[in-house]
Design a protein around this motif. Structure first.
Motif, PDB file in Angstrom:
ATOM      1  N   THR A  63      45.001  18.774  67.727  1.00 52.67           N
ATOM      2  CA  THR A  63      44.253  19.980  67.366  1.00 52.67           C
ATOM      3  C   THR A  63      43.500  19.823  66.248  1.00 52.67           C
ATOM      4  N   LEU A  78      32.305  31.584  69.461  1.00 55.99           N
ATOM      5  CA  LEU A  78      32.859  30.577  70.314  1.00 55.99           C
ATOM      6  C   LEU A  78      31.713  30.094  71.291  1.00 55.99           C
ATOM      7  N   PHE A  91      40.258  27.435  72.614  1.00 56.08           N
ATOM      8  CA  PHE A  91      39.951  28.075  71.194  1.00 56.08           C
ATOM      9  C   PHE A  91      41.233  28.861  70.790  1.00 56.08           C
ATOM     10  N   TRP A  93      42.075  31.631  67.421  1.00 54.32           N
ATOM     11  CA  TRP A  93      41.936  32.186  66.543  1.00 54.32           C
ATOM     12  C   TRP A  93      43.293  32.423  65.449  1.00 54.32           C
ATOM     13  N   LEU A  99      39.627  28.964  62.995  1.00 56.44           N
ATOM     14  CA  LEU A  99      39.762  28.510  64.467  1.00 56.44           C
ATOM     15  C   LEU A  99      40.209  26.975  64.866  1.00 56.44           C
ATOM     16  N   ARG A 100      41.248  27.355  65.763  1.00 56.39           N
ATOM     17  CA  ARG A 100      41.781  25.980  66.240  1.00 56.39           C
ATOM     18  C   ARG A 100      41.101  25.546  67.484  1.00 56.39           C
ATOM     19  N   PHE A 101      40.674  24.267  67.679  1.00 59.42           N
ATOM     20  CA  PHE A 101      40.238  23.523  68.987  1.00 59.42           C
ATOM     21  C   PHE A 101      41.631  22.861  69.567  1.00 59.42           C
TER      22      PHE A 101
END
Length: 175
Positions: A63, A78, A91, A93, A99-101
């Protein structure tokens, strides 16, 4: 008749400042400095940092977290993200600044990826990302974790499948 003799004003009296004048000058300087910081901050736009490993080498499902310098609108933000080569991901939040990918499929081994945040509006009030942001990272070879036991003590290690390099995961052996 008495005559008055006027003496020339001394330098100390000519340049003497009272406390009110000094306070006024300091206040004016501070207001000017605050104004400059606000103007420069608005022209720079919102800043973003990505939390990648030190060597930019990520695991197959790692991540990647992005942190914005101020709260942003999720939907507006986004729309400005993309990754090359393309991969299925989502994604998530954490809050209005984080924000996490999250990859939904593994990154291809030994491949360089580029995550891009294109310039554009990211807040309802019109604040923007002014310049494109790029983050390059490389996927590492798959690793296998194992437990090695010798003389009643154990240690966790990993081995890189491609290179055969062994790396300890624990500092000391344990029972």
């Amino acid at each position: 008749a008495r005559s008055t003799l006027s003496l020339p004003m001394t330098i100390e009296k000519r340049f003497a400042l009272n406390l009110d004048s000094v306070a006024g000058l300091v206040t004016g300087f501070l207001l000017l400095a605050i104004t400059l910081v606000i103007l420069i901050g608005n022209s720079l736009g919102i800043r973003v940092t990505a939390q990648l490993p030190e060597n930019n080498s990520v695991g197959p499902y790692e991540t990647i977290t992005f942190v914005f310098s101020e709260p942003v609108d999720g939907l507006l933000t986004l729309g400005n993200f993309y990754i090359q080569p393309e991969i299925k991901a989502k994604f998530e939040w954490v809050d209005s600044k984080t924000l996490r990918f999250i990859p939904l499929q593994p990154f291809a081994p030994d491949t360089e990826y580029t995550l891009v945040l294109a310039p554009g509006q990211v807040t309802v009030s019109g604040r923007q990302i002014k310049k494109p942001q790029n983050w390059k990272f490389q996927t590492r070879s798959p690793q296998v974790a194992y437990l090695a036991t010798k003389d009643g003590t154990s240690q966790l290690l990993t081995v890189d499948v491609k290179s055969g390099k062994t790396t300890p995961l624990t500092d000391n052996t344990f029972r």
